[in-house]
Structure formats: structure tokens, C-alpha cells
Design an enzyme around this catalytic site. Structure first.
Site, PDB file in Angstrom:
ATOM      1  N   SER A  64     -91.550 -27.736  49.011  1.00  0.00           N
ATOM      2  CA  SER A  64     -91.751 -29.155  49.313  1.00  0.00           C
ATOM      3  C   SER A  64     -93.367 -29.485  49.414  1.00  0.00           C
ATOM      4  CB  SER A  64     -90.788 -29.637  50.490  1.00  0.00           C
ATOM      5  OG  SER A  64     -91.229 -28.852  51.680  1.00  0.00           O
TER       6      SER A  64
ATOM      7  N   HIS B 173     -82.470 -41.347  60.615  1.00  0.00           N
ATOM      8  CA  HIS B 173     -80.942 -41.086  60.970  1.00  0.00           C
ATOM      9  C   HIS B 173     -80.905 -41.149  62.531  1.00  0.00           C
ATOM     10  CE1 HIS B 173     -76.720 -40.582  60.828  1.00  0.00           C
ATOM     11  NE2 HIS B 173     -76.699 -39.309  60.931  1.00  0.00           N
TER      12      HIS B 173
ATOM     13  N   ASP C  48     -72.339 -44.477  60.156  1.00  0.00           N
ATOM     14  CA  ASP C  48     -72.941 -43.519  58.942  1.00  0.00           C
ATOM     15  C   ASP C  48     -72.130 -42.415  58.757  1.00  0.00           C
ATOM     16  OD1 ASP C  48     -75.236 -43.366  57.058  1.00  0.00           O
ATOM     17  OD2 ASP C  48     -75.263 -41.272  57.838  1.00  0.00           O
TER      18      ASP C  48
ATOM     19  N   GLU D 272     -59.957 -39.059  34.240  1.00  0.00           N
ATOM     20  CA  GLU D 272     -59.333 -40.097  34.946  1.00  0.00           C
ATOM     21  C   GLU D 272     -59.656 -40.289  36.783  1.00  0.00           C
ATOM     22  OE1 GLU D 272     -57.386 -42.518  33.980  1.00  0.00           O
ATOM     23  OE2 GLU D 272     -58.072 -42.208  32.051  1.00  0.00           O
TER      24      GLU D 272
ATOM     25  N   GLU E  69     -64.092 -41.543  36.123  1.00  0.00           N
ATOM     26  CA  GLU E  69     -64.038 -43.107  36.190  1.00  0.00           C
ATOM     27  C   GLU E  69     -64.280 -43.718  37.471  1.00  0.00           C
ATOM     28  OE1 GLU E  69     -61.036 -44.845  34.008  1.00  0.00           O
ATOM     29  OE2 GLU E  69     -60.857 -43.296  32.521  1.00  0.00           O
TER      30      GLU E  69
END
Length: 355
Positions: A69, A123, A208, A244, A248
Site C-alpha cells: 500500500s 465506519h 451498514d 440468469e 443479470e
């Protein structure tokens, strides 16, 4: 330093009340001359750091020197420092680390911070569940964008933003300035272009977690996986089952996001609409609703928090086992096959919902 101000659509929401634009601009000015330390440079941390910097705010990154990072932060033009160095002269310290490590890291940050500085969270988990207990005179705030960091960054670059929740847990030595700095932070990442909604650490955290577990990352995934497995067990081709029951989902989710559930219903075929009202309540029935309430009670009581913290302390074996199982599930092969037909997906990756 001059701060980049957004368009006339800037507003700050308190419940259903829209506060004058001047209040938001006051927050923008409050942060314009401040130094911000972003601790952690992951999904959210990177977006916050880049957006704030490009709004005209001084930003420093804190992390483990030599980590991936920190290498990414360096590539983005920052000069990462260790945690204590990064926060020493900061006016706002944004903790962008995994929830389960806050209890270990934050005491060190408090020791190194200026007592007048504000600590900000993405958070409410660690504060609400007592993993972080701040000294009473310290200022503690929350700005929680309602979307992954990659979406926050992408919308910012498009001249837009995504809504953020905002809360003040402790006002510190100057409550008015603390709130103004939090508003300025939310404004600086682009949320002033969409909406900033006042809440509490408790309400942000518990809603949340409930949404993630019962719908977004828990319930939805299990519906998809079980539907796929049923079709394949009944002899239908895996690629068709995946298309499906998984692929979708985004199309329907996009319709709901853009138009609401009623608007989505009006946009699908009469057959699909009738099938939904005929089968939906049988699949998600009163017993499922009762178990969803059980999940909420476990969140509210802290039972879930205790489980995730215990798992993290043991090296996250439950999380690791689930990721391995998900990677090895047969439907992933069908997904790869389908995505190979859709090359634009690789350039439109919004990442994961991460704090």
C-alpha cells in the site's frame, strides 16, 4: 491555500432538512488550511487521499513502510511515513484500516496526535462496539461514503460524488470546529456534490452491517449460489445458469438504483413482474424475515462484533476458508467463461465494498 469549491448543488442534509449552502462552505474553508493524515491506503484510503489532495487539501499517508500500500501511495505521488510520523502534525487523522485492528492501532495514534486534532473513521464499528475508547477530550467523527472507494474516486473524477453519512461522536475541545472539519472532509471527497446525511455512529454501524449481511454481501450471494446450484443439479448448462442467476443481477440492480423498485417493476416484462410477485414472497417468507431479525439482534447485541474480532485474533481462519471455497466453487468457471465474452468488464471494475 485556496480550496476548490463545487457547484451550486452543494448541500448538507440533517434528517430531511437541507442546511444553507453557507454552512457547507464554512466546513470547506475550515479544512482548507488543515493537514490531513490518512492512515491506510486501501480501497477507501486511496480514494479519500486523492480526492482531498485534488480538492486542494494537504494530505500525508501513514502506513507500514515497505508495504504494497505504501508503494502504491508513492506511485501516486505521496511520500508515506510511519503512523506516528504521519499523525504528529495532522489536524485530522482519517483511520482507513480494517475494523478489527483499530483497537491495536488507535491507542498509538492518540499518543502521537496533537490533543486538539480530530480522529475520523469511515465506519462506526470499532467505536460503537468499544474496540476504540477515546479520551473524553478528544474529537471523534465519522464520514462514511455509501459505496466502495473505487466508486467514490470514479464519481469524483467525473465531477460528481456519492452520498456520505456524517456523525460526531465526541466534539473535543471545540465542538463547532470539529463538526465543521468533518463537513469539510465530506465535502472534500466529493460528497457535497451528492448529499451529506447526519447520523450517529450506532445507526451507521448497525444499518451498514445489517445491509451487508442480509442483502448485499450475504443474502444476495447465497440466493445467487443456491439458484445456480439448483439449475445445474436439474441438468441446465452452467453457463446459462450463471448468466440468469448471477450476471443479470447487475441489470436489475441498476434499474432499482436508477428508478426504485416500482420503477424497476415497470421496466420489466409482464411475465417477469408476475413471476416476481408470485414467487418472491414464497422464497423470502416470514421464516426468512424472522432470521433476518435474528441477524439484526446479534449485530445490536455485539455478538457479531465479538465473532469477527475473535476470528481476526486467530488469523481470520473463517474468512480465509470461505474465500478459498468461493474461489473453488464451480460457478466461478462459468463466470470466467462469460466474462471472457465481455471485455469491457475488466475496465469497469468498481472493486469491493470495503472500509
Amino acid at each position: 491555500m485556496q480550496i476548490q469549491l463545487f457547484s451550486d448543488t452543494i448541500f448538507f442534509v440533517i434528517g430531511s432538512e437541507i442546511v444553507a449552502k453557507s454552512d457547507v462552505l464554512f466546513g470547506a474553508e475550515a479544512i482548507s488550511s488543515q493537514r490531513v493524515a490518512v492512515i491506510g491506503y486501501g480501497n477507501q484510503g486511496r480514494a479519500h487521499a486523492l480526492n482531498l489532495r485534488e480538492t486542494g487539501i494537504s494530505v500525508v499517508i501513514g502506513g507500514r513502510i515497505g508495504s504494497a500500500s505504501c508503494a502504491m501511495a508513492s506511485a501516486d505521488g505521496f511520500q508515506p511515513q510511519n503512523h506516528r510520523q504521519a499523525v504528529a502534525k495532522a489536524d485530522l487523522v482519517i483511520v482507513s484500516l480494517p475494523d478489527e485492528v483499530h483497537g491495536l492501532v488507535c491507542p498509538t495514534l492518540f499518543e502521537a496526535m496533537n490533543p486538539k486534532a480530530v480522529m475520523g473513521f469511515l465506519h462506526g464499528f470499532s467505536v460503537h462496539f468499544g474496540q476504540v475508547v477515546a479520551p473524553k477530550d478528544r474529537a471523534i467523527v465519522l464520514v462514511a461514503p455509501k459505496g466502495p472507494g473505487t466508486a467514490l474516486r470514479e464519481r469524483f473524477l467525473q465531477g460528481m460524488g456519492i452520498p456520505s453519512l456524517l456523525a460526531v461522536h465526541q466534539g473535543g475541545l471545540d465542538p463547532k470546529q470539529t463538526e465543521a472539519l468533518a463537513i469539510g472532509w465530506a465535502h472534500g471527497i466529493g460528497s457535497g456534490r451528492a448529499g451529506i446525511i447526519r447520523t450517529t455512529f450506532r445507526n451507521e454501524c448497525e444499518t451498514d452491517l445489517f445491509g451487508e449481511q442480509t442483502v448485499l454481501c450475504g443474502g444476495l450471494v447465497e440466493l445467487i449460489r443456491n439458484a445456480y446450484e439448483i439449475l445445474v443439479e436439474e441438468g441446465y448448462p452452467p453457463l446459462l445458469a450463471y448468466t440468469e442467476c448471477c450476471h443479470e443481477v447487475k441489470q436489475i440492480a441498476d434499474l432499482i438504483c436508477e428508478r426504485g423498485i416500482a420503477g424497476m417493476s415497470s421496466a420489466i416484462s409482464a411475465t417477469a413482474h408476475f413471476g416476481a410477485l408470485d414467487a418472491g414472497p414464497r422464497v423470502i417468507d416470514s421464516s426468512v424475515r424472522a432470521r433476518m431479525k435474528d441477524v439484526l439482534r446479534e449485530i445490536q447485541s455485539g455478538a457479531f462484533a465479538n465473532r469477527i474480532i475473535k476470528d481476526a485474533q486467530q488469523g481470520s481462519p473463517k474468512v480465509a476458508a470461505h474465500r478459498t471455497a468461493a474461489t473453488n466453487h464451480p460457478m466461478e468457471d462459468a463466470g470466467k467463461q462469460l466474462r471472457a465474452m465481455l471485455p469491457w468488464l475488466t475496465s469497469n471494475n468498481h472493486g469491493t465494498k470495503s472500509k
